[in-house]
Scaffold this active site. Structure first.
Site, short mmCIF file in Angstrom:
data_model
loop_
_atom_site.label_atom_id
_atom_site.label_comp_id
_atom_site.label_asym_id
_atom_site.label_seq_id
_atom_site.Cartn_x
_atom_site.Cartn_y
_atom_site.Cartn_z
N CYS A 67 0.84 -1.20 0.00
CA CYS A 67 0.00 0.00 0.00
C CYS A 67 0.88 1.26 0.00
CB CYS A 67 -0.92 0.00 1.21
SG CYS A 67 -1.85 1.54 1.40
N GLU A 120 -5.04 7.47 8.99
CA GLU A 120 -4.88 8.37 7.84
C GLU A 120 -3.40 8.73 7.72
OE1 GLU A 120 -7.06 8.97 5.56
OE2 GLU A 120 -8.80 8.17 6.61
N SER A 121 -2.84 8.48 6.54
CA SER A 121 -1.38 8.57 6.39
C SER A 121 -0.78 9.94 6.77
CB SER A 121 -0.95 8.15 4.98
OG SER A 121 -1.52 8.97 3.99
#
Length: 276
Positions: A67, A120-121
């Site tokens: 990912c 959330e990155s």
């Protein structure tokens, strides 16, 4: 307790329905299958067993190996030298315990020894930079920090092309227009970098914004988009410099590995363990 409730329910249902089911075998079969599924749902939650508590002095990353969003967080963890462990999530069959931690079911997700959960990155990466102040990746100036966040917002309009173009090709669509749009956006990035007169987007050393953008450039060859860098000399130099970074080297996979994984993904049976 669930088993007792369901057992009582099934007993009552069988008592009331015995005669009707004897006269309608097909209905009996359908209902039996239905209640078996319900029974399984109640008593056997999907997915693997939950991992134990996060050890003191560690932080845990819930990830998926291929990912790009999760790679952002892995880049920051490695760049800052943070001690962490990784639990990879099967995104097609997310375990119930993971959905309890993150109802969105997305990676990356962080968990602290105190049981605090962050996801959330960009949020996970900013959190890490604040909690582990060694080797700061975000600038101290509020304006410079805001500039990086605005740049990231602009870049969020670029990433969809990395999926739209390959999918369009597979569907036999004309993607020349999308490729032209991507080339234009990458040329703008290259021009911005040239105007800065710096090696990286935040200066002459790698900062947060470089790590936020890198995962998609790592996959250019995988998605057969490397030609979109034609005419972007400064951006090409940036990609070459990024490949020499220790955190990038520690988190990257070969093009062959990426291609093999994405083939399983496109075929509808993603092999998240490919290469292990």
């Amino acid at each position: 307790m669930k088993a007792v409730i369901l057992d009582s329910f099934f007993s009552e249902w069988l008592m009331k329905s015995k005669n009707n089911l004897m006269n309608d075998p097909q209905k009996s079969l359908h209902l039996s299958i239905f209640f078996i599924l319900v029974f399984k749902l109640f008593l056997f939650p999907s997915g693997s067993a939950a991992p134990g508590p996060v050890p003191k002095g560690h932080i845990r990353l819930y990830s998926m190996r291929f990912c790009p969003f999760a790679q952002r967080t892995r880049l920051v963890l490695n760049a800052k030298g943070i001690t962490y462990d990784t639990v990879n999530i099967h995104l097609k069959d997310k375990p119930d315990w993971f959905l309890e931690k993150n109802p969105l079911g997305l990676v990356p997700t962080l968990e602290t020894p105190a049981g605090e959960v962050i996801y959330e990155s960009p949020i996970t990466c900013e959190y890490l930079d604040e909690v582990y102040p060694e080797k700061k990746l975000l600038p101290s100036s509020p304006f410079a920090k805001a500039q990086q966040k605005m740049m990231l917002e602009h870049f969020s309009k670029v990433t969809p092309y990395f999926y739209k173009i390959p999918m369009g090709r597979r569907n036999g669509e004309d993607v020349s227009g999308l490729e032209a749009e991507l080339k234009e956006k990458l040329a703008k990035l290259s021009k911005d970098l040239a105007n800065k007169k710096t090696k990286f987007f935040g200066g002459d050393s790698i900062t947060m914004i470089d790590y936020m953008m890198w995962p998609w450039f790592e996959r250019l060859v995988t998605f057969e988009l490397q030609h979109c860098l034609d005419g972007t000399p400064e951006l090409k130099k940036w990609t070459e410099r990024m490949r020499e970074d220790p955190a990038v080297k520690a988190t990257m996979y070969s093009t062959d590995t990426y291609k093999a994984f994405y083939k399983t993904y496109v075929d509808g049976k993603p092999d998240y363990d490919y290469g292990l």
